[in-house]
Design a protein around this motif. Structure first.
Motif, PDB file in Angstrom:
ATOM      1  N   GLN A   8      30.495  28.373  48.851  1.00 48.40           N
ATOM      2  CA  GLN A   8      31.952  28.457  48.751  1.00 48.40           C
ATOM      3  C   GLN A   8      32.435  27.825  47.448  1.00 48.40           C
ATOM      4  N   LYS A  12      34.581  29.549  44.391  1.00 49.70           N
ATOM      5  CA  LYS A  12      35.793  28.924  43.861  1.00 49.70           C
ATOM      6  C   LYS A  12      35.672  28.732  42.347  1.00 49.70           C
ATOM      7  N   LEU A  15      36.094  32.059  40.585  1.00 47.16           N
ATOM      8  CA  LEU A  15      37.517  32.431  40.525  1.00 47.16           C
ATOM      9  C   LEU A  15      38.243  31.650  39.435  1.00 47.16           C
ATOM     10  N   GLU A  20      41.767  32.501  37.647  1.00 43.42           N
ATOM     11  CA  GLU A  20      42.587  32.482  38.859  1.00 43.42           C
ATOM     12  C   GLU A  20      42.999  31.057  39.222  1.00 43.42           C
ATOM     13  N   THR A  22      43.104  28.897  42.161  1.00 39.01           N
ATOM     14  CA  THR A  22      42.522  28.862  43.510  1.00 39.01           C
ATOM     15  C   THR A  22      43.376  28.084  44.500  1.00 39.01           C
ATOM     16  N   LEU A  27      44.477  32.901  47.730  1.00 39.00           N
ATOM     17  CA  LEU A  27      43.085  32.577  47.408  1.00 39.00           C
ATOM     18  C   LEU A  27      42.542  31.352  48.142  1.00 39.00           C
ATOM     19  N   ASP A  29      41.592  30.683  51.160  1.00 38.78           N
ATOM     20  CA  ASP A  29      40.429  30.899  52.030  1.00 38.78           C
ATOM     21  C   ASP A  29      39.452  31.935  51.482  1.00 38.78           C
ATOM     22  N   THR A  30      39.683  32.408  50.255  1.00 36.56           N
ATOM     23  CA  THR A  30      38.821  33.444  49.687  1.00 36.56           C
ATOM     24  C   THR A  30      37.363  32.996  49.576  1.00 36.56           C
ATOM     25  N   ARG A  33      35.913  33.294  53.060  1.00 35.00           N
ATOM     26  CA  ARG A  33      35.807  34.692  53.485  1.00 35.00           C
ATOM     27  C   ARG A  33      34.701  35.419  52.721  1.00 35.00           C
ATOM     28  N   CYS A  34      34.604  35.139  51.443  1.00 34.67           N
ATOM     29  CA  CYS A  34      33.600  35.788  50.605  1.00 34.67           C
ATOM     30  C   CYS A  34      32.185  35.405  51.055  1.00 34.67           C
TER      31      CYS A  34
END
Length: 186
Positions: A8, A12, A15, A20, A22, A27, A29-30, A33-34
């Motif tokens: 995770q 992060k 990203l 991005e 974060t 984003l 919980d991205t 989820r990823c």
């Protein structure tokens, strides 16, 4: 997955490295989820797909058995982008030994849940069927679209890639192979 928290954090960091924020709501919980997505899509990485063919029956049928249009999703090992399509499997029983039709669909599902190239997936399926059923012949065709060709690089969506492996009577008997090919609708 061995270390979900570390994975995770890597997502992060990726990203953040592409610019991005974060901390924005979309984003937050991205990374979680990823990682969960990859865990699902790659769930059979260290599993031998032949184990799916674990139920056997006897039949007097010595004609080809064909299961076609088995849908699958997999990930290209070069870009970690999906390739997806259908798999067609034909085999000719030997010594009256057959398996349940759903076992072939389960075999494709198991073989698809890993990073790989389509060519290797086709071969993996043939090898599993040969080892578990010892058929007179087996013929596998995979027809797939690769997102690494469709959405990046050459950008040619809708392009299909066909891979085939024929063994036994399907390799030596062109008429039988052609008949299976027609029945597969190709």
């Amino acid at each position: 997955m061995k270390n979900k928290e570390q994975s995770q954090q890597l997502i992060k960091t990726l990203l953040e490295n592409i610019g991005e924020d974060t901390s924005r709501a979309g984003l937050l919980d991205t990374p979680k989820r990823c990682v969960n997505m990859y865990e699902e899509l790659l769930s059979k990485t260290n599993v031998d797909p032949k184990e799916e063919i674990n139920t056997f029956f006897e039949s007097d049928n010595d004609e080809p058995i064909l299961v076609k249009d088995i849908q699958f999703y997999s990930l290209c090992e070069h870009h970690m982008l999906p390739f997806y399509g259908v798999c067609h499997i034909a085999y000719v029983p030997n010594n009256r030994k057959i398996t349940g039709l759903s076992k072939l669909a389960r075999l494709v599902e198991s073989a698809s849940r890993r990073l790989q190239i389509q060519e290797d997936m086709t071969l993996m399926l043939v090898n599993a069927i040969e080892e578990q059923l010892q058929p007179k012949g087996v013929y596998v065709i995979i027809e797939a679209e690769h997102m690494c060709m469709s959405m990046r690089g050459v950008r040619k969506p809708g392009t299909a890639t066909l891979t085939t492996v024929a063994r036994g009577v399907f390799e030596s008997d062109k008429d039988l192979r052609d008949q299976a090919y027609r029945l597969m609708g190709l």
